[in-house]
Design an enzyme around this catalytic site. Structure first.
Site, PDB file in Angstrom:
ATOM      1  N   GLY A  99      53.949  56.910  16.508  1.00  7.83           N
ATOM      2  CA  GLY A  99      54.735  55.677  16.583  1.00  7.83           C
ATOM      3  C   GLY A  99      56.198  55.951  16.849  1.00  7.83           C
ATOM      4  O   GLY A  99      57.073  55.177  16.448  1.00  7.83           O
ATOM      5  N   GLY A 126      61.365  51.576  17.380  1.00  5.30           N
ATOM      6  CA  GLY A 126      61.685  51.149  16.026  1.00  5.30           C
ATOM      7  C   GLY A 126      61.862  52.270  15.012  1.00  5.30           C
ATOM      8  O   GLY A 126      62.670  53.203  15.200  1.00  5.30           O
ATOM      9  N   GLY A 149      59.885  54.752  13.950  1.00  9.36           N
ATOM     10  CA  GLY A 149      59.498  56.107  14.364  1.00  9.36           C
ATOM     11  C   GLY A 149      60.518  56.707  15.314  1.00  9.36           C
ATOM     12  O   GLY A 149      60.832  57.907  15.248  1.00  9.36           O
ATOM     13  N   SER A 201      54.373  49.535   3.915  1.00 11.11           N
ATOM     14  CA  SER A 201      55.169  48.309   3.983  1.00 11.11           C
ATOM     15  C   SER A 201      55.105  47.544   2.670  1.00 11.11           C
ATOM     16  O   SER A 201      54.082  47.583   1.980  1.00 11.11           O
ATOM     17  CB  SER A 201      54.613  47.422   5.097  1.00 11.11           C
ATOM     18  N   TYR A 257      47.583  42.209   7.897  1.00 14.19           N
ATOM     19  CA  TYR A 257      48.581  43.291   7.825  1.00 14.19           C
ATOM     20  C   TYR A 257      48.602  43.866   6.412  1.00 14.19           C
ATOM     21  O   TYR A 257      48.567  45.087   6.212  1.00 14.19           O
ATOM     22  CB  TYR A 257      49.946  42.707   8.203  1.00 14.19           C
TER      23      TYR A 257
HETATM   24  N1  LIG Z   1      60.186  46.684  11.123  1.00 13.81           N
HETATM   25  C1  LIG Z   1      60.060  46.438   9.843  1.00 13.81           C
HETATM   26  O1  LIG Z   1      60.882  45.719   9.234  1.00 13.81           O
HETATM   27  C2  LIG Z   1      58.944  47.059   9.069  1.00 13.81           C
HETATM   28  C3  LIG Z   1      58.785  46.673   7.733  1.00 13.81           C
HETATM   29  C4  LIG Z   1      57.763  47.258   7.015  1.00 13.81           C
HETATM   30  C5  LIG Z   1      56.959  48.210   7.598  1.00 13.81           C
HETATM   31  N2  LIG Z   1      57.106  48.548   8.900  1.00 13.81           N
HETATM   32  C6  LIG Z   1      56.208  49.557   9.445  1.00 13.81           C
HETATM   33  O2  LIG Z   1      56.936  50.484  10.218  1.00 13.81           O
HETATM   34  C7  LIG Z   1      56.060  51.118  11.157  1.00 13.81           C
HETATM   35  C8  LIG Z   1      56.716  51.135  12.517  1.00 13.81           C
HETATM   36  O3  LIG Z   1      56.834  49.807  12.974  1.00 13.81           O
HETATM   37  P1  LIG Z   1      58.155  49.280  13.700  1.00 13.81           P
HETATM   38  O4  LIG Z   1      58.696  48.179  12.894  1.00 13.81           O
HETATM   39  O5  LIG Z   1      58.969  50.424  14.081  1.00 13.81           O
HETATM   40  O6  LIG Z   1      57.494  48.579  14.987  1.00 13.81           O
HETATM   41  P2  LIG Z   1      57.557  48.965  16.533  1.00 13.81           P
HETATM   42  O7  LIG Z   1      58.953  49.000  17.002  1.00 13.81           O
HETATM   43  O8  LIG Z   1      56.642  47.993  17.196  1.00 13.81           O
HETATM   44  O9  LIG Z   1      56.948  50.435  16.575  1.00 13.81           O
HETATM   45  C9  LIG Z   1      55.568  50.627  16.412  1.00 13.81           C
HETATM   46  C10 LIG Z   1      55.171  51.943  17.014  1.00 13.81           C
HETATM   47  O10 LIG Z   1      53.738  52.041  16.934  1.00 13.81           O
HETATM   48  C11 LIG Z   1      53.242  52.287  18.250  1.00 13.81           C
HETATM   49  N3  LIG Z   1      51.904  51.694  18.433  1.00 13.81           N
HETATM   50  C12 LIG Z   1      51.504  50.425  18.240  1.00 13.81           C
HETATM   51  N4  LIG Z   1      50.206  50.298  18.549  1.00 13.81           N
HETATM   52  C13 LIG Z   1      49.777  51.518  18.942  1.00 13.81           C
HETATM   53  C14 LIG Z   1      48.544  52.038  19.388  1.00 13.81           C
HETATM   54  N5  LIG Z   1      47.447  51.275  19.526  1.00 13.81           N
HETATM   55  N6  LIG Z   1      48.453  53.362  19.678  1.00 13.81           N
HETATM   56  C15 LIG Z   1      49.547  54.160  19.588  1.00 13.81           C
HETATM   57  N7  LIG Z   1      50.758  53.729  19.190  1.00 13.81           N
HETATM   58  C16 LIG Z   1      50.867  52.421  18.875  1.00 13.81           C
HETATM   59  C17 LIG Z   1      54.235  51.648  19.187  1.00 13.81           C
HETATM   60  O11 LIG Z   1      54.082  52.197  20.486  1.00 13.81           O
HETATM   61  P3  LIG Z   1      54.745  51.515  21.768  1.00 13.81           P
HETATM   62  O12 LIG Z   1      56.188  51.968  21.768  1.00 13.81           O
HETATM   63  O13 LIG Z   1      53.952  52.065  22.885  1.00 13.81           O
HETATM   64  O14 LIG Z   1      54.635  50.027  21.606  1.00 13.81           O
HETATM   65  C18 LIG Z   1      55.533  52.049  18.505  1.00 13.81           C
HETATM   66  O15 LIG Z   1      55.857  53.374  18.799  1.00 13.81           O
HETATM   67  C19 LIG Z   1      54.768  50.328  11.110  1.00 13.81           C
HETATM   68  O16 LIG Z   1      53.813  51.023  10.353  1.00 13.81           O
HETATM   69  C20 LIG Z   1      55.165  49.038  10.414  1.00 13.81           C
HETATM   70  O17 LIG Z   1      54.083  48.466   9.744  1.00 13.81           O
HETATM   71  C21 LIG Z   1      58.102  48.000   9.656  1.00 13.81           C
END
Ligand SMILES: NC(=O)c1ccc[n+]([C@@H]2O[C@H](COP(=O)([O-])OP(=O)(O)OC[C@H]3O[C@@H](n4cnc5c(N)ncnc54)[C@H](OP(=O)(O)O)[C@@H]3O)[C@@H](O)[C@H]2O)c1
Length: 309
Positions: free
Chosen positions: A36, A40, A42, A164, A190
């Site tokens: 990931g 975001g 990652g 989360s 989720y």
């Molecule tokens: N943002 C928040 O406030 C928040 C809060 C709590 C928890 N989280 C957790 O943080 C983690 C990262 O999320 P984020 O907020 O950074 O969201 P994000 O910006 O959408 O990043 C998600 C990452 O996961 C990858 N991904 C999604 N579906 C995939 C698949 N089928 N196969 C391979 N890679 C895939 C995306 O790849 P692409 O770049 O190709 O789309 C991206 O690199 C998640 O586990 C999320 O639940 C986030």
């Protein structure tokens, strides 16, 4: 400091405002595998790890996006960055990625799973799993399991599952992991996936006791990322016009992940849930070890793992 009056279930409100811990420890020469990492949380994690001189292996589904980030990291920090392609909604693809990682990485010091999905509608993967459950739980569970022996050989090593506070939304029904018998809602789907992941973190930790490999989960803050952008126009409008103003810069997530991955005082801490860097008690359904054992067995079966990691 005055003791908080908030009940355990609401401590996240206090922890989101708390001063977070940081470290200046170097990660020079440490091999860090991050799923990931193309967006975001990652992405900020690999940027911070690169600044700490780590060797990075990005695991992602989009080669063009990953290559752009690889170039940015190499040019800015002069560290080795490799890319391994994996689609976490396809378990065969995760297996192939694990094979490549085992072939190419004689050691893995840190594994961070930041891959994640939030969907307001129920969709089904080609293997027949509810997509959010597969991407957020089954895929990272499989990757972690397939790499665990290498992590043992590389000890001391650390695994961090980006989880989360959303695990507090509604628990998990082990009799209906695929949402075939209930109305699916985005928040509950989720929450269920994140509860499943947390329950397996405690199971992994038990199996890793004494191995020098730690495993922890964390909430990366409430931050501005691309999560949810796959949903409909109404959801996206609300996200970008209302919720957005409450969200922070994901740099804080990268900094927290760096602390959990690098801080010397975290070297032996395992089986914990962190709000960014603050140790926090998860919701009750995520602490039910009897359910956890069932989720562990079901996750093993669904991902066709031959042996117990
Ligand atoms: N943002 C928040 O406030 C928040 C809060 C709590 C928890 N989280 C957790 O943080 C983690 C990262 O999320 P984020 O907020 O950074 O969201 P994000 O910006 O959408 O990043 C998600 C990452 O996961 C990858 N991904 C999604 N579906 C995939 C698949 N089928 N196969 C391979 N890679 C895939 C995306 O790849 P692409 O770049 O190709 O789309 C991206 O690199 C998640 O586990 C999320 O639940 C986030």
């Amino acid at each position: 400091m005055a003791k908080s009056k908030l009940p355990d279930e609401l401590m996240f409100l206090e922890n989101r405002r708390a001063i977070q811990k940081t470290t200046t420890a170097s990660m020079a020469g440490k091999v860090c595998v991050v799923s990931g990492s193309t967006s975001g949380v990652g992405l900020e994690a690999v940027r911070r790890l690169a600044r700490g001189s780590a060797n990075i292996v990005m695991v992602g589904r989009n080669p063009e996006k990953a290559e752009k980030i690889r170039k940015e990291l190499v040019e800015q920090y002069h560290i080795p960055v490799a890319i391994v392609i994996a689609d976490f909604s396809n378990l065969e693809s995760v297996r192939k990625a694990a094979d490549i990682l085992l072939k190419d990485c004689p050691r893995i010091d840190v594994l961070i799973n930041s891959v994640g999905l939030h969907s307001t509608t129920r969709t089904i993967t080609k293997d027949g799993f509810e997509s959010v459950f597969c991407v957020n739980h089954l895929g990272p569970f499989l990757l972690t399991s397939l790499l665990i022996e290498r992590m043992r050989q590389s000890a001391p090593s650390r695994i961090i599952q980006v989880n989360s506070e959303g695990h507090r939304f509604g628990g998990l029904n082990v009799n209906d992991l695929n949402w075939e018998h209930r109305r699916y809602t985005g928040l509950q789907g989720y929450g269920a996936s994140k509860t499943a992941q947390l329950l397996t973190v405690w199971e992994f930790a038990d199996r890793l006791q004494g191995s020098g490999v730690t495993i922890n989960a964390m909430h990366p803050g409430d931050v501005k990322t691309n999560i949810g952008n796959n949903n409909g126009p109404l959801y996206r409008w609300f996200l970008h016009h209302v919720t957005w103003h409450l969200l922070k810069d994901p740099v804080i997530s990268g900094e927290a992940l760096y602390y959990l991955a690098a801080a010397p005082e975290m070297a032996e801490v395992s089986s914990r849930f962190f709000h960014l860097t603050i140790d926090e008690k998860p919701a009750a359904p995520a602490l039910n070890r009897e359910t956890g054992r069932r989720v562990w067995d079901m996750s093993r079966q669904l991902t066709r793992l031959k042996s117990d990691p």
